[in-house]
Structures are given as structure tokens and as C-alpha cells.
Design a protein around this motif. Sequence first.
Motif, PDB file in Angstrom:
ATOM      1  N   ASP A  51       0.840  -1.190   0.000  1.00 11.68           N
ATOM      2  CA  ASP A  51       0.000   0.000   0.000  1.00 11.68           C
ATOM      3  C   ASP A  51       0.876   1.241   0.000  1.00 11.68           C
ATOM      4  O   ASP A  51       2.103   1.159  -0.006  1.00 11.68           O
ATOM      5  N   ALA A  52       0.269   2.398   0.003  1.00 13.81           N
ATOM      6  CA  ALA A  52       1.000   3.658  -0.093  1.00 13.81           C
ATOM      7  C   ALA A  52       1.929   3.881   1.089  1.00 13.81           C
ATOM      8  O   ALA A  52       2.976   4.516   0.945  1.00 13.81           O
ATOM      9  N   ASN A  53       1.593   3.359   2.244  1.00 18.47           N
ATOM     10  CA  ASN A  53       2.426   3.565   3.423  1.00 18.47           C
ATOM     11  C   ASN A  53       3.795   2.906   3.306  1.00 18.47           C
ATOM     12  O   ASN A  53       4.708   3.248   4.045  1.00 18.47           O
ATOM     13  N   ASP A  54       3.955   1.984   2.362  1.00 14.48           N
ATOM     14  CA  ASP A  54       5.262   1.377   2.126  1.00 14.48           C
ATOM     15  C   ASP A  54       6.286   2.432   1.701  1.00 14.48           C
ATOM     16  O   ASP A  54       7.474   2.306   1.989  1.00 14.48           O
ATOM     17  N   ILE A  55       5.835   3.474   1.033  1.00 14.62           N
ATOM     18  CA  ILE A  55       6.729   4.546   0.602  1.00 14.62           C
ATOM     19  C   ILE A  55       7.304   5.265   1.817  1.00 14.62           C
ATOM     20  O   ILE A  55       8.511   5.484   1.914  1.00 14.62           O
ATOM     21  N   GLY A  56       6.444   5.611   2.767  1.00 15.24           N
ATOM     22  CA  GLY A  56       6.905   6.264   3.986  1.00 15.24           C
ATOM     23  C   GLY A  56       7.851   5.391   4.787  1.00 15.24           C
ATOM     24  O   GLY A  56       8.855   5.877   5.335  1.00 15.24           O
ATOM     25  N   ASP A  57       7.568   4.095   4.842  1.00 11.96           N
ATOM     26  CA  ASP A  57       8.450   3.161   5.546  1.00 11.96           C
ATOM     27  C   ASP A  57       9.824   3.127   4.881  1.00 11.96           C
ATOM     28  O   ASP A  57      10.850   3.102   5.558  1.00 11.96           O
ATOM     29  N   PHE A  58       9.853   3.117   3.553  1.00 10.96           N
ATOM     30  CA  PHE A  58      11.117   3.119   2.829  1.00 10.96           C
ATOM     31  C   PHE A  58      11.907   4.394   3.124  1.00 10.96           C
ATOM     32  O   PHE A  58      13.126   4.347   3.326  1.00 10.96           O
ATOM     33  N   LEU A  59      11.222   5.526   3.151  1.00  6.64           N
ATOM     34  CA  LEU A  59      11.913   6.789   3.425  1.00  6.64           C
ATOM     35  C   LEU A  59      12.555   6.776   4.810  1.00  6.64           C
ATOM     36  O   LEU A  59      13.680   7.251   4.981  1.00  6.64           O
ATOM     37  N   LYS A  60      11.863   6.219   5.784  1.00  3.37           N
ATOM     38  CA  LYS A  60      12.432   6.122   7.134  1.00  3.37           C
ATOM     39  C   LYS A  60      13.684   5.254   7.136  1.00  3.37           C
ATOM     40  O   LYS A  60      14.678   5.582   7.785  1.00  3.37           O
ATOM     41  N   GLN A  62      15.728   4.924   4.774  1.00  2.56           N
ATOM     42  CA  GLN A  62      16.782   5.676   4.090  1.00  2.56           C
ATOM     43  C   GLN A  62      17.266   6.877   4.906  1.00  2.56           C
ATOM     44  O   GLN A  62      18.134   7.614   4.457  1.00  2.56           O
ATOM     45  N   GLY A  63      16.700   7.065   6.083  1.00  3.25           N
ATOM     46  CA  GLY A  63      17.120   8.159   6.948  1.00  3.25           C
ATOM     47  C   GLY A  63      16.483   9.495   6.620  1.00  3.25           C
ATOM     48  O   GLY A  63      16.925  10.534   7.105  1.00  3.25           O
ATOM     49  N   VAL A  64      15.460   9.486   5.799  1.00  2.00           N
ATOM     50  CA  VAL A  64      14.754  10.720   5.456  1.00  2.00           C
ATOM     51  C   VAL A  64      13.834  11.065   6.623  1.00  2.00           C
ATOM     52  O   VAL A  64      13.006  10.259   7.035  1.00  2.00           O
ATOM     53  N   LEU A  86      14.859  14.298  -1.141  1.00  2.00           N
ATOM     54  CA  LEU A  86      13.694  13.407  -1.138  1.00  2.00           C
ATOM     55  C   LEU A  86      13.367  12.938  -2.556  1.00  2.00           C
ATOM     56  O   LEU A  86      13.099  11.762  -2.784  1.00  2.00           O
ATOM     57  N   LYS A  87      13.422  13.834  -3.526  1.00  3.61           N
ATOM     58  CA  LYS A  87      13.147  13.473  -4.910  1.00  3.61           C
ATOM     59  C   LYS A  87      14.148  12.441  -5.422  1.00  3.61           C
ATOM     60  O   LYS A  87      13.775  11.493  -6.106  1.00  3.61           O
ATOM     61  N   GLN A  88      15.420  12.628  -5.084  1.00  6.89           N
ATOM     62  CA  GLN A  88      16.446  11.678  -5.522  1.00  6.89           C
ATOM     63  C   GLN A  88      16.178  10.282  -4.970  1.00  6.89           C
ATOM     64  O   GLN A  88      16.246   9.296  -5.701  1.00  6.89           O
ATOM     65  N   VAL A  89      15.863  10.202  -3.693  1.00  3.52           N
ATOM     66  CA  VAL A  89      15.589   8.913  -3.057  1.00  3.52           C
ATOM     67  C   VAL A  89      14.363   8.264  -3.684  1.00  3.52           C
ATOM     68  O   VAL A  89      14.369   7.073  -4.002  1.00  3.52           O
ATOM     69  N   LEU A  90      13.317   9.043  -3.897  1.00  4.49           N
ATOM     70  CA  LEU A  90      12.070   8.500  -4.454  1.00  4.49           C
ATOM     71  C   LEU A  90      12.220   8.072  -5.909  1.00  4.49           C
ATOM     72  O   LEU A  90      11.650   7.047  -6.314  1.00  4.49           O
TER      73      LEU A  90
END
Length: 97
Positions: A51-60, A62-64, A86-90
Motif C-alpha cells: 500500500d501507499a504507506n510502504d513509501i513512507g516506511d522506505f523513506l524512514k 533511508q534516513g529521510v 527526497l526526490k532523488q531517493v524517491l
Amino acid sequence: METYNQNGLPPIRPYGYGSDTGQVKSAHDEIDVYVNDEFIGKKMLLTQTEDANDIGDFLKLQGVENVTTEINGDHYVIKSDNPERLKQVLEVYLQNR
């Protein structure tokens, strides 16, 4: 009670007929990802558990930090004071997924 035709078989119905199709994931579910209202890319949801929350988990992972997220329909909007990092990581995440 199910009504059968003369050969004793149940009637042929389209896939999902009579079921709650709102719970079934489509083969092409995707989420549009935005950073500070700028479109970054699409996240394909390939399994029932994604789901969409996987994106937020990935950012965490990565230390974002210091971001806020909002889900609005099929849009996942991320607000950040440091959008370039943030754009680079995404962009890398969305290309690899």
C-alpha cells in the motif's frame, strides 16, 4: 438458493459476479507520488499487502526525516523542507520497484 440449468451445472457468470470486488486488488493498481505538489512518479502495487504507506516506511529506512505524508485517493503527497534529497531517493525507489 442457486438455480441450475438442465445439464445440472451452475450458470456461467463473469469473474467476480456477486462478490465484493471492492476488496480485490486490480492487476494495475498504482499510486501517483508527489513531493511538495510536484509529480515524481508512479508506485505500482503488485501484491495484496502493498500500500501507499510502504513509501513512507522506505523513506524512514533511508534516513529521510521531517516529512509529512498524506494519501488523497490515488495520490501520495509528501511535504518536505528538503525536497531535492527526497526526490532523488524517491526516483531511485520508484524505478526499482
